[in-house]
Design a protein around this motif. Structure first.
Motif, PDB file in Angstrom:
ATOM      1  N   THR A  73      47.349  34.046  31.418  1.00  0.00           N
ATOM      2  CA  THR A  73      47.328  35.037  32.496  1.00  0.00           C
ATOM      3  C   THR A  73      46.061  35.882  32.422  1.00  0.00           C
ATOM      4  O   THR A  73      45.405  36.141  33.442  1.00  0.00           O
ATOM      5  N   PRO A 105      56.860  30.786  29.920  1.00  0.00           N
ATOM      6  CA  PRO A 105      56.446  32.083  30.468  1.00  0.00           C
ATOM      7  C   PRO A 105      56.201  33.114  29.366  1.00  0.00           C
ATOM      8  O   PRO A 105      55.281  33.933  29.466  1.00  0.00           O
ATOM      9  N   GLN A 106      56.997  33.071  28.316  1.00  0.00           N
ATOM     10  CA  GLN A 106      56.855  34.032  27.218  1.00  0.00           C
ATOM     11  C   GLN A 106      55.539  33.839  26.459  1.00  0.00           C
ATOM     12  O   GLN A 106      55.036  34.777  25.835  1.00  0.00           O
ATOM     13  N   GLU A 107      54.972  32.639  26.524  1.00  0.00           N
ATOM     14  CA  GLU A 107      53.731  32.331  25.802  1.00  0.00           C
ATOM     15  C   GLU A 107      52.507  32.327  26.718  1.00  0.00           C
ATOM     16  O   GLU A 107      51.418  31.950  26.278  1.00  0.00           O
ATOM     17  N   ALA A 108      52.677  32.759  27.953  1.00  0.00           N
ATOM     18  CA  ALA A 108      51.618  32.591  28.958  1.00  0.00           C
ATOM     19  C   ALA A 108      50.748  33.826  29.178  1.00  0.00           C
ATOM     20  O   ALA A 108      50.014  33.898  30.159  1.00  0.00           O
ATOM     21  N   LEU A 109      50.792  34.790  28.251  1.00  0.00           N
ATOM     22  CA  LEU A 109      49.977  35.988  28.436  1.00  0.00           C
ATOM     23  C   LEU A 109      48.483  35.687  28.320  1.00  0.00           C
ATOM     24  O   LEU A 109      47.683  36.170  29.125  1.00  0.00           O
ATOM     25  N   TYR A 125      60.794  35.469  34.701  1.00  0.00           N
ATOM     26  CA  TYR A 125      60.299  35.888  33.385  1.00  0.00           C
ATOM     27  C   TYR A 125      61.177  36.964  32.749  1.00  0.00           C
ATOM     28  O   TYR A 125      61.587  36.846  31.603  1.00  0.00           O
ATOM     29  N   SER A 151      50.657  36.474  37.117  1.00  0.00           N
ATOM     30  CA  SER A 151      51.216  36.810  35.805  1.00  0.00           C
ATOM     31  C   SER A 151      52.328  35.867  35.344  1.00  0.00           C
ATOM     32  O   SER A 151      53.397  35.799  35.953  1.00  0.00           O
ATOM     33  N   ARG A 152      52.026  35.128  34.279  1.00  0.00           N
ATOM     34  CA  ARG A 152      52.989  34.269  33.581  1.00  0.00           C
ATOM     35  C   ARG A 152      53.637  33.213  34.489  1.00  0.00           C
ATOM     36  O   ARG A 152      54.759  32.755  34.215  1.00  0.00           O
ATOM     37  N   HIS A 198      52.932  41.671  34.611  1.00  0.00           N
ATOM     38  CA  HIS A 198      54.003  42.106  33.728  1.00  0.00           C
ATOM     39  C   HIS A 198      53.441  42.904  32.555  1.00  0.00           C
ATOM     40  O   HIS A 198      54.163  43.699  31.941  1.00  0.00           O
ATOM     41  N   ASP A 199      52.167  42.677  32.225  1.00  0.00           N
ATOM     42  CA  ASP A 199      51.550  43.223  31.012  1.00  0.00           C
ATOM     43  C   ASP A 199      50.385  44.123  31.406  1.00  0.00           C
ATOM     44  O   ASP A 199      49.245  43.668  31.576  1.00  0.00           O
ATOM     45  N   TYR A 254      51.749  28.182  32.693  1.00  0.00           N
ATOM     46  CA  TYR A 254      52.401  27.691  31.475  1.00  0.00           C
ATOM     47  C   TYR A 254      52.661  26.186  31.501  1.00  0.00           C
ATOM     48  O   TYR A 254      52.699  25.547  30.442  1.00  0.00           O
TER      49      TYR A 254
END
Length: 277
Positions: free
Chosen positions: A240, A233-237, A30, A220-221, A258-259, A226
């Protein structure tokens, strides 16, 4: 409820805690390559600390499927300056070192890390359990088969939940024998597990409470999120966050993410729900 002894301080896990991910690798799935400069690493850590993370998990060896193997020296060169810097910059935050090598774990703890997070549960280095027992730090014991290079080919189970429960009961006993007092288990979502295995483990996650140790969940992600949602992965928040909420309801004590801000919000909202008269 559970506690972890980090540098002589008891971390109470009655309210779940967050572990922020700091990858100092060029090839993580990610955020690979984003934080290889020390200044950028400190900035990312500062953001996570401000958002309320209790732990920072620092990894210098990419464990994504098929990742390139690196030497112990390369791993140490990536990790140790970061551990030394972050332990000085954020003395109230507990650093975890993400490694399966006992030499790296020992040097990282000596440099300021408070926890060892081992993706192999001691299976890839016979000296890991004795080393952690000697260091007297908490140990995160994950499940994986093979190595990051081979694990995808080994993702076969008759009953993934039963096999992991047996694995953990065996590894926890060995860790205790090695003198490790504080043990956390991590099912290892995505490590030698197909998409259906990860969802099966989440479905039965409450069974891991029988281990009578804290449970860490790290989704996470990851690709099973996804790929199911047909995004990236960038759109998987959002995905998650949904699964982190489920994991908390089923007994997770630590969310590795990650978040940090979003994970903390999950914890706060669920705490509000379950503590309403």
């Amino acid at each position: 409820m559970y506690t972890l002894n980090c540098k002589g301080n008891l971390i109470d896990l009655a309210i779940p805690k967050v572990m922020g991910i700091i990858n100092v690798t060029p090839d993580s799935f990610y955020d690979g390559g984003k934080t290889t400069v020390l200044r950028d690493i400190v900035a990312q850590a500062e953001k996570m600390v401000a958002a309320g993370t209790t732990f920072l998990d620092i990894g210098g060896y990419s464990s994504r499927p098929g990742a390139k193997d690196i030497t112990v020296n390369e791993e140490l060169e990536r990790l140790i300056p970061v551990v030394e810097t972050l332990s000085k910059e954020f003395p109230e935050t507990y650093l975890s070192v993400d490694t399966f090598r006992n030499a790296v774990a020992e040097q990282a703890v000596n440099a300021g890390a408070a926890i060892v997070n081992d993706i192999s549960g001691g299976m890839l280095d016979a000296e890991m359990l004795p080393t952690v027992g000697k260091l007297k730090v908490p140990y995160i014991l994950m499940h994986m088969k093979g190595t990051p290079q081979t694990m995808n080919s080994l993702a076969q189970y008759k009953n993934v939940t039963k096999e992991l429960l047996y694995y953990f009961s065996e590894r926890i006993a060995l860790a205790r024998k090695a003198g490790i007092n504080d043990i956390v288990v991590d099912p290892g979502f995505g490590f030698a597990k197909k998409r259906e295995h990860s969802f099966e483990l989440l479905k039965h996650l409450e069974l891991f409470k029988t281990m009578e140790v804290p449970l860490l969940v790290g989704v996470s992600r990851k690709s099973f999120i996804y790929k199911t949602l047909e995004n990236t992965p960038q759109e998987a928040l959002n995905g998650t966050t949904v699964l982190n909420t489920l994991a908390l309801q089923k007994g997770a004590s630590i969310l590795r993410v990650h978040d940090v801000k979003e994970a903390k919000e999950c914890i706060r909202l669920l705490h509000a729900v379950y503590n309403t008269d």
